[in-house]
Design a protein around this motif. Structure first.
Motif, PDB file in Angstrom:
ATOM      1  N   TRP A 170      34.935  48.797  45.096  1.00 40.80           N
ATOM      2  CA  TRP A 170      35.158  47.563  44.512  1.00 40.80           C
ATOM      3  C   TRP A 170      35.336  46.604  45.849  1.00 40.80           C
ATOM      4  O   TRP A 170      34.973  45.320  45.380  1.00 40.80           O
ATOM      5  CB  TRP A 170      36.424  47.903  43.816  1.00 40.80           C
ATOM      6  CG  TRP A 170      36.505  48.568  42.434  1.00 40.80           C
ATOM      7  CD1 TRP A 170      36.949  49.581  42.507  1.00 40.80           C
ATOM      8  CD2 TRP A 170      36.101  48.160  41.288  1.00 40.80           C
ATOM      9  NE1 TRP A 170      36.761  50.054  40.979  1.00 40.80           N
ATOM     10  CE2 TRP A 170      36.226  48.972  40.307  1.00 40.80           C
ATOM     11  CE3 TRP A 170      34.949  46.783  41.079  1.00 40.80           C
ATOM     12  CZ2 TRP A 170      35.738  49.024  39.059  1.00 40.80           C
ATOM     13  CZ3 TRP A 170      34.549  46.769  39.718  1.00 40.80           C
ATOM     14  CH2 TRP A 170      34.978  47.958  38.917  1.00 40.80           C
ATOM     15  N   ILE A 171      35.484  47.089  47.082  1.00 37.31           N
ATOM     16  CA  ILE A 171      35.409  46.201  47.816  1.00 37.31           C
ATOM     17  C   ILE A 171      33.968  45.376  48.217  1.00 37.31           C
ATOM     18  O   ILE A 171      33.818  44.242  48.475  1.00 37.31           O
ATOM     19  CB  ILE A 171      35.813  47.061  49.233  1.00 37.31           C
ATOM     20  CG1 ILE A 171      37.479  47.423  49.160  1.00 37.31           C
ATOM     21  CG2 ILE A 171      35.833  46.145  50.473  1.00 37.31           C
ATOM     22  CD1 ILE A 171      37.810  47.917  50.347  1.00 37.31           C
ATOM     23  N   SER A 172      32.952  46.269  47.972  1.00 32.94           N
ATOM     24  CA  SER A 172      31.610  45.854  48.241  1.00 32.94           C
ATOM     25  C   SER A 172      31.384  44.988  46.969  1.00 32.94           C
ATOM     26  O   SER A 172      30.500  43.885  46.986  1.00 32.94           O
ATOM     27  CB  SER A 172      30.503  46.768  48.410  1.00 32.94           C
ATOM     28  OG  SER A 172      30.808  47.890  47.328  1.00 32.94           O
ATOM     29  N   TYR A 173      31.867  45.164  45.904  1.00 31.40           N
ATOM     30  CA  TYR A 173      31.650  44.382  44.454  1.00 31.40           C
ATOM     31  C   TYR A 173      32.386  43.101  44.764  1.00 31.40           C
ATOM     32  O   TYR A 173      31.684  41.951  44.329  1.00 31.40           O
ATOM     33  CB  TYR A 173      32.223  45.188  43.467  1.00 31.40           C
ATOM     34  CG  TYR A 173      32.218  44.319  42.256  1.00 31.40           C
ATOM     35  CD1 TYR A 173      31.002  44.473  41.591  1.00 31.40           C
ATOM     36  CD2 TYR A 173      33.302  43.908  41.720  1.00 31.40           C
ATOM     37  CE1 TYR A 173      30.895  43.641  40.341  1.00 31.40           C
ATOM     38  CE2 TYR A 173      33.337  43.117  40.325  1.00 31.40           C
ATOM     39  CZ  TYR A 173      32.161  43.015  39.536  1.00 31.40           C
ATOM     40  OH  TYR A 173      32.121  42.384  38.570  1.00 31.40           O
ATOM     41  N   LEU A 174      33.499  42.926  45.338  1.00 29.94           N
ATOM     42  CA  LEU A 174      34.355  41.676  45.289  1.00 29.94           C
ATOM     43  C   LEU A 174      33.487  40.972  46.481  1.00 29.94           C
ATOM     44  O   LEU A 174      33.404  39.851  46.443  1.00 29.94           O
ATOM     45  CB  LEU A 174      35.747  41.968  45.899  1.00 29.94           C
ATOM     46  CG  LEU A 174      36.426  42.463  44.526  1.00 29.94           C
ATOM     47  CD1 LEU A 174      37.885  42.703  45.205  1.00 29.94           C
ATOM     48  CD2 LEU A 174      36.532  41.719  43.674  1.00 29.94           C
ATOM     49  N   ALA A 175      33.096  41.671  47.512  1.00 28.93           N
ATOM     50  CA  ALA A 175      32.180  40.830  48.605  1.00 28.93           C
ATOM     51  C   ALA A 175      30.907  40.305  47.832  1.00 28.93           C
ATOM     52  O   ALA A 175      30.415  39.068  48.197  1.00 28.93           O
ATOM     53  CB  ALA A 175      31.979  41.882  49.792  1.00 28.93           C
ATOM     54  N   ALA A 176      30.391  40.926  47.198  1.00 31.89           N
ATOM     55  CA  ALA A 176      29.095  40.627  46.435  1.00 31.89           C
ATOM     56  C   ALA A 176      29.436  39.540  45.403  1.00 31.89           C
ATOM     57  O   ALA A 176      28.585  38.170  45.442  1.00 31.89           O
ATOM     58  CB  ALA A 176      28.360  41.766  45.568  1.00 31.89           C
ATOM     59  N   LEU A 177      30.455  39.513  44.939  1.00 31.79           N
ATOM     60  CA  LEU A 177      30.773  38.088  44.208  1.00 31.79           C
ATOM     61  C   LEU A 177      31.015  36.785  44.921  1.00 31.79           C
ATOM     62  O   LEU A 177      30.720  35.856  44.674  1.00 31.79           O
ATOM     63  CB  LEU A 177      32.142  38.459  43.298  1.00 31.79           C
ATOM     64  CG  LEU A 177      32.053  39.443  42.054  1.00 31.79           C
ATOM     65  CD1 LEU A 177      33.206  39.526  41.232  1.00 31.79           C
ATOM     66  CD2 LEU A 177      30.593  39.312  41.193  1.00 31.79           C
ATOM     67  N   LEU A 178      31.754  37.173  46.064  1.00 26.56           N
ATOM     68  CA  LEU A 178      32.120  36.014  47.070  1.00 26.56           C
ATOM     69  C   LEU A 178      30.751  35.447  47.535  1.00 26.56           C
ATOM     70  O   LEU A 178      30.234  34.358  47.554  1.00 26.56           O
ATOM     71  CB  LEU A 178      32.702  36.400  48.294  1.00 26.56           C
ATOM     72  CG  LEU A 178      32.971  35.467  49.362  1.00 26.56           C
ATOM     73  CD1 LEU A 178      33.644  34.376  48.736  1.00 26.56           C
ATOM     74  CD2 LEU A 178      33.746  36.183  50.554  1.00 26.56           C
ATOM     75  N   PHE A 179      29.652  36.293  47.777  1.00 27.07           N
ATOM     76  CA  PHE A 179      28.382  35.746  48.102  1.00 27.07           C
ATOM     77  C   PHE A 179      27.618  35.203  47.249  1.00 27.07           C
ATOM     78  O   PHE A 179      26.758  34.365  47.442  1.00 27.07           O
ATOM     79  CB  PHE A 179      27.438  37.107  48.648  1.00 27.07           C
ATOM     80  CG  PHE A 179      27.858  37.495  50.163  1.00 27.07           C
ATOM     81  CD1 PHE A 179      28.837  37.388  50.598  1.00 27.07           C
ATOM     82  CD2 PHE A 179      26.564  38.203  50.620  1.00 27.07           C
ATOM     83  CE1 PHE A 179      28.951  37.660  51.891  1.00 27.07           C
ATOM     84  CE2 PHE A 179      26.819  38.411  52.283  1.00 27.07           C
ATOM     85  CZ  PHE A 179      28.148  38.274  52.738  1.00 27.07           C
ATOM     86  N   LEU A 206      29.273  41.381  57.774  1.00 29.34           N
ATOM     87  CA  LEU A 206      30.422  41.445  57.332  1.00 29.34           C
ATOM     88  C   LEU A 206      30.231  41.965  55.934  1.00 29.34           C
ATOM     89  O   LEU A 206      31.023  42.938  55.504  1.00 29.34           O
ATOM     90  CB  LEU A 206      31.344  40.349  57.524  1.00 29.34           C
ATOM     91  CG  LEU A 206      31.954  40.268  58.927  1.00 29.34           C
ATOM     92  CD1 LEU A 206      32.883  39.072  59.063  1.00 29.34           C
ATOM     93  CD2 LEU A 206      32.469  41.339  59.444  1.00 29.34           C
ATOM     94  N   GLY A 207      29.604  41.437  55.080  1.00 31.35           N
ATOM     95  CA  GLY A 207      29.300  41.760  53.747  1.00 31.35           C
ATOM     96  C   GLY A 207      28.815  43.098  53.464  1.00 31.35           C
ATOM     97  O   GLY A 207      29.291  43.866  52.898  1.00 31.35           O
ATOM     98  N   CYS A 208      27.670  43.416  54.341  1.00 30.61           N
ATOM     99  CA  CYS A 208      26.994  44.707  54.254  1.00 30.61           C
ATOM    100  C   CYS A 208      27.878  45.711  54.874  1.00 30.61           C
ATOM    101  O   CYS A 208      27.678  46.832  54.450  1.00 30.61           O
ATOM    102  CB  CYS A 208      25.578  44.442  55.027  1.00 30.61           C
ATOM    103  SG  CYS A 208      24.459  43.594  54.009  1.00 30.61           S
ATOM    104  N   ALA A 209      28.595  45.439  55.659  1.00 25.81           N
ATOM    105  CA  ALA A 209      29.855  46.324  56.130  1.00 25.81           C
ATOM    106  C   ALA A 209      30.405  46.893  55.176  1.00 25.81           C
ATOM    107  O   ALA A 209      31.097  48.078  55.389  1.00 25.81           O
ATOM    108  CB  ALA A 209      30.238  45.862  57.415  1.00 25.81           C
ATOM    109  N   SER A 210      30.788  46.255  53.954  1.00 22.51           N
ATOM    110  CA  SER A 210      31.765  46.698  52.999  1.00 22.51           C
ATOM    111  C   SER A 210      31.103  47.884  52.313  1.00 22.51           C
ATOM    112  O   SER A 210      31.835  48.746  51.535  1.00 22.51           O
ATOM    113  CB  SER A 210      31.864  45.673  51.841  1.00 22.51           C
ATOM    114  OG  SER A 210      30.656  45.059  51.304  1.00 22.51           O
TER     115      SER A 210
END
Length: 382
Positions: A81-90, A68-72
């Motif tokens: 910014w969606i993949s950026y926020l997902a990366a911070l979550l990771f 799901l994170g990579c799908a961003s």
């Protein structure tokens, strides 16, 4: 700590991936899919030990979360910014720094320098806070400064590569816009030149028509045709005035020469170092003035291009009548190009010639081979 030092090769990988996928699918969407799969593959290397080392996620659940994170990254062009926020979550949850490299690159690549710097500062600050939280997996034997010496360069390098790619895209787009503008300007100038030639040639004929009709009107003054000749003279005079109003003259300028000017043009090219072999049918002298001007312009532009790209090579110019068509062929050999000495050219000459020929119902093609360059134009003779 899950760190994959892949950023130094990220830009090269993306560029090579772009070339392969565009030839395969012809769409940037395929490149985004490959990047997402590549990121997932890098993070999947940690799946066996992810639950034991970092959190309570099972292997299948971790795989779903990572996917799901990579799908961003699939929307990284429009919404980086969606993949950026997902990366911070990771980072805060899984202690995984792989996705953030792709995310920072995407923000810098598609949002520019300011957004890239802001995202990098936010990433470094967030990582610093997470490092101070109890339970963060600090590498053995490393201090805070040592740890940041690994975290900070990862984000900065990814962002710098993305910003550099963004600037490269801007330069490429600016170059393309300038080339397009040069072509449009050349076409517009050629249209203006055609209009001026129309004014010169047609205006001359209208003047002769006006004078001739006035003479005939005076001669037929005592006959029933006098009024008709006067109306013809007035009509020709009004047509000439309308022609002057429609085609605005900008400065003093002589009309484009006809085919009689080609020998002088060839001689001038020879004096400049590019000899010309000119072969022209006598039928070319019977063309209308506008068609002769088109022949002159095609040959003139071809000689100019040859002087730029093949200086010193012999240029063959053939003007031959073939049924209802007139064929203009200009060819020259291409010398071996010396590296680093490309000629200065706006690349608008072909568009200018094509506009002139097309306005008269003709066609123009330019063909380049490994050792020669040829321009062939056809014009209707009638």
């Amino acid at each position: 700590m899950r760190v994959k030092p892949v950023v130094p090769a990220l830009h090269r990988w993306v560029a090579s991936g772009r070339r392969r996928t565009e030839s395969w699918a012809g769409s940037p969407r395929a490149l985004d899919v490959l990047i997402a799969l590549g990121c997932l593959g890098l993070m999947a290397l940690d799946l066996p030990g992810l639950a034991a080392a970092d959190n309570s996620l099972s292997g299948p659940a971790a795989a779903v979360v990572l996917a799901l994170g990579c799908a961003s990254l699939l929307v990284r062009r429009r919404l980086p910014w969606i993949s950026y926020l997902a990366a911070l979550l990771f980072i805060g949850w899984l202690h995984e720094l792989t996705l953030v490299q792709f995310a920072l690159y995407s923000v810098g690549r598609y949002r520019g320098r300011r957004a890239g710097i802001l995202a990098t500062v936010g990433y470094v600050g967030f990582a610093l806070v997470m490092f101070a939280v109890p339970g963060w997996p600090e590498p053995q034997g490393q201090t805070l400064s040592g740890f940041l010496s690994l975290v900070v360069p990862i984000g900065v390098l990814a962002s710098v590569v993305g910003i550099a790619a963004y600037r490269h895209d801007l330069v490429g787009e600016l170059t393309a816009r300038r080339a397009e503008s040069a072509v449009l300007q050349a076409v517009q100038q050629e249209r203006t030149s055609v209009a001026r030639d129309v004014h010169d040639f047609v205006g001359r004929e209208l003047t002769l028509l006006t004078v001739r009709s006035e003479v005939l009107s005076m001669r037929a003054r005592e006959t029933a045709y006098a009024k008709d000749f006067e109306e013809l003279s007035d009509t020709a005079r009004r047509a000439h005035l309308v022609l002057n109003d429609i085609i605005v003259q900008r400065g003093e300028r002589a009309s484009t020469p006809g085919v009689e000017g080609l020998p002088a043009l060839a001689e001038e090219s020879g004096r400049a170092g590019s000899p010309v072999r000119l072969a022209m049918d006598e039928d070319a002298h019977g063309l209308s003035p506008l068609r002769q001007a088109a022949v002159y312009r095609v040959v003139q532009e071809c000689l100019t291009n040859a002087a730029k790209h093949a200086h010193g090579e012999t240029i063959d110019v053939t003007i031959a009548a073939a049924g209802p068509q007139l064929r203009i062929a200009v060819s020259n050999a291409l010398p071996v190009r010396t590296p680093g000495r490309a000629p200065v050219s706006a690349g608008s000459g072909t568009a200018s010639m094509s506009e002139r020929v097309r306005s008269l119902g003709g066609t123009l093609t330019a063909t380049r081979s490994e050792d020669s360059y040829e321009v062939v134009a056809t014009l209707p003779r009638g």
